[in-house]
Scaffold this motif. Structure first.
Motif, PDB file in Angstrom:
ATOM      1  N   ARG A 179       0.830  -1.201   0.000  1.00  0.00           N
ATOM      2  CA  ARG A 179       0.000   0.000   0.000  1.00  0.00           C
ATOM      3  C   ARG A 179       0.863   1.249   0.000  1.00  0.00           C
ATOM      4  O   ARG A 179       2.038   1.214   0.309  1.00  0.00           O
ATOM      5  CB  ARG A 179      -0.901   0.010   1.229  1.00  0.00           C
ATOM      6  CG  ARG A 179      -1.905  -1.114   1.220  1.00  0.00           C
ATOM      7  CD  ARG A 179      -2.905  -1.039   2.334  1.00  0.00           C
ATOM      8  NE  ARG A 179      -2.453  -0.336   3.522  1.00  0.00           N
ATOM      9  CZ  ARG A 179      -3.019  -0.455   4.697  1.00  0.00           C
ATOM     10  NH1 ARG A 179      -4.043  -1.268   4.870  1.00  0.00           N
ATOM     11  NH2 ARG A 179      -2.579   0.213   5.720  1.00  0.00           N
ATOM     12  N   LEU A 180       0.253   2.360  -0.328  1.00  0.00           N
ATOM     13  CA  LEU A 180       0.940   3.642  -0.291  1.00  0.00           C
ATOM     14  C   LEU A 180       1.197   4.034   1.154  1.00  0.00           C
ATOM     15  O   LEU A 180       0.418   3.681   2.048  1.00  0.00           O
ATOM     16  CB  LEU A 180       0.093   4.720  -0.970  1.00  0.00           C
ATOM     17  CG  LEU A 180      -0.153   4.544  -2.460  1.00  0.00           C
ATOM     18  CD1 LEU A 180      -1.138   5.593  -2.949  1.00  0.00           C
ATOM     19  CD2 LEU A 180       1.144   4.640  -3.222  1.00  0.00           C
ATOM     20  N   PRO A 181       2.264   4.776   1.407  1.00  0.00           N
ATOM     21  CA  PRO A 181       2.536   5.188   2.784  1.00  0.00           C
ATOM     22  C   PRO A 181       1.459   6.152   3.280  1.00  0.00           C
ATOM     23  O   PRO A 181       0.894   6.923   2.510  1.00  0.00           O
ATOM     24  CB  PRO A 181       3.889   5.880   2.704  1.00  0.00           C
ATOM     25  CG  PRO A 181       4.049   6.251   1.275  1.00  0.00           C
ATOM     26  CD  PRO A 181       3.280   5.233   0.488  1.00  0.00           C
ATOM     27  N   VAL A 182       1.206   6.099   4.559  1.00  0.00           N
ATOM     28  CA  VAL A 182       0.187   6.959   5.163  1.00  0.00           C
ATOM     29  C   VAL A 182       0.745   8.369   5.270  1.00  0.00           C
ATOM     30  O   VAL A 182       1.849   8.585   5.755  1.00  0.00           O
ATOM     31  CB  VAL A 182      -0.202   6.433   6.564  1.00  0.00           C
ATOM     32  CG1 VAL A 182      -1.195   7.365   7.234  1.00  0.00           C
ATOM     33  CG2 VAL A 182      -0.765   5.039   6.448  1.00  0.00           C
ATOM     34  N   GLY A 218       1.458  16.728   6.257  1.00  0.00           N
ATOM     35  CA  GLY A 218       1.632  16.528   4.823  1.00  0.00           C
ATOM     36  C   GLY A 218       0.359  16.808   4.058  1.00  0.00           C
ATOM     37  O   GLY A 218       0.385  17.388   2.963  1.00  0.00           O
ATOM     38  N   LEU A 219      -0.770  16.402   4.622  1.00  0.00           N
ATOM     39  CA  LEU A 219      -2.055  16.649   3.984  1.00  0.00           C
ATOM     40  C   LEU A 219      -2.347  18.147   3.919  1.00  0.00           C
ATOM     41  O   LEU A 219      -2.784  18.665   2.884  1.00  0.00           O
ATOM     42  CB  LEU A 219      -3.166  15.915   4.736  1.00  0.00           C
ATOM     43  CG  LEU A 219      -4.564  16.013   4.170  1.00  0.00           C
ATOM     44  CD1 LEU A 219      -4.617  15.385   2.780  1.00  0.00           C
ATOM     45  CD2 LEU A 219      -5.560  15.326   5.082  1.00  0.00           C
ATOM     46  N   LEU A 220      -2.097  18.848   5.016  1.00  0.00           N
ATOM     47  CA  LEU A 220      -2.321  20.300   5.029  1.00  0.00           C
ATOM     48  C   LEU A 220      -1.377  21.017   4.063  1.00  0.00           C
ATOM     49  O   LEU A 220      -1.782  21.982   3.392  1.00  0.00           O
ATOM     50  CB  LEU A 220      -2.144  20.850   6.441  1.00  0.00           C
ATOM     51  CG  LEU A 220      -3.248  20.471   7.423  1.00  0.00           C
ATOM     52  CD1 LEU A 220      -2.896  20.939   8.827  1.00  0.00           C
ATOM     53  CD2 LEU A 220      -4.577  21.051   6.993  1.00  0.00           C
ATOM     54  N   ALA A 221      -0.133  20.548   3.964  1.00  0.00           N
ATOM     55  CA  ALA A 221       0.810  21.157   3.029  1.00  0.00           C
ATOM     56  C   ALA A 221       0.364  20.928   1.595  1.00  0.00           C
ATOM     57  O   ALA A 221       0.480  21.823   0.750  1.00  0.00           O
ATOM     58  CB  ALA A 221       2.208  20.583   3.256  1.00  0.00           C
ATOM     59  N   THR A 222      -0.167  19.746   1.300  1.00  0.00           N
ATOM     60  CA  THR A 222      -0.655  19.458  -0.046  1.00  0.00           C
ATOM     61  C   THR A 222      -1.842  20.341  -0.392  1.00  0.00           C
ATOM     62  O   THR A 222      -1.927  20.882  -1.501  1.00  0.00           O
ATOM     63  CB  THR A 222      -1.052  17.975  -0.154  1.00  0.00           C
ATOM     64  OG1 THR A 222       0.076  17.168   0.197  1.00  0.00           O
ATOM     65  CG2 THR A 222      -1.520  17.622  -1.541  1.00  0.00           C
ATOM     66  N   ILE A 223      -2.760  20.512   0.535  1.00  0.00           N
ATOM     67  CA  ILE A 223      -3.927  21.367   0.304  1.00  0.00           C
ATOM     68  C   ILE A 223      -3.500  22.816   0.115  1.00  0.00           C
ATOM     69  O   ILE A 223      -4.005  23.517  -0.773  1.00  0.00           O
ATOM     70  CB  ILE A 223      -4.937  21.225   1.474  1.00  0.00           C
ATOM     71  CG1 ILE A 223      -5.540  19.822   1.463  1.00  0.00           C
ATOM     72  CG2 ILE A 223      -6.016  22.291   1.405  1.00  0.00           C
ATOM     73  CD1 ILE A 223      -6.369  19.494   2.677  1.00  0.00           C
ATOM     74  N   ALA A 224      -2.540  23.289   0.912  1.00  0.00           N
ATOM     75  CA  ALA A 224      -2.063  24.664   0.780  1.00  0.00           C
ATOM     76  C   ALA A 224      -1.374  24.880  -0.569  1.00  0.00           C
ATOM     77  O   ALA A 224      -1.582  25.914  -1.216  1.00  0.00           O
ATOM     78  CB  ALA A 224      -1.107  24.993   1.927  1.00  0.00           C
ATOM     79  N   ALA A 225      -0.578  23.916  -1.001  1.00  0.00           N
ATOM     80  CA  ALA A 225       0.098  24.038  -2.290  1.00  0.00           C
ATOM     81  C   ALA A 225      -0.911  24.059  -3.427  1.00  0.00           C
ATOM     82  O   ALA A 225      -0.781  24.851  -4.373  1.00  0.00           O
ATOM     83  CB  ALA A 225       1.089  22.889  -2.465  1.00  0.00           C
TER      84      ALA A 225
END
Length: 63
Positions: A15-18, A23-30
């Motif tokens: 599976r993909l790493p969690v 990281g999720l917030l950084a992705t949304i901000a980007a």
């Protein structure tokens, strides 16, 4: 044999790493920044298009 056993069990181990909350917030901000920049570019591109003035666009009720 249950659903969790058998050949499907080997596939679930790759599976993909969690991704953490940071990281999720950084992705949304980007993504927000990219969309914001694209929107600003599109707004500048469409600002050069001639738009009718209010007087020209207003229907004449005195005809």
């Amino acid at each position: 044999m249950s659903v969790n056993e058998g050949p499907f069990r080997a596939k679930s181990s790759a599976r993909l790493p969690v991704v953490g909350e940071t990281g999720l917030l950084a992705t949304i901000a980007a993504a927000f920044l990219i969309f914001h920049i694209l929107a600003m570019i599109l707004m500048q591109a469409t600002a050069g298009v001639a738009t009718p003035t209010q007087e020209a666009a207003r229907p004449s009720s005195y005809d």
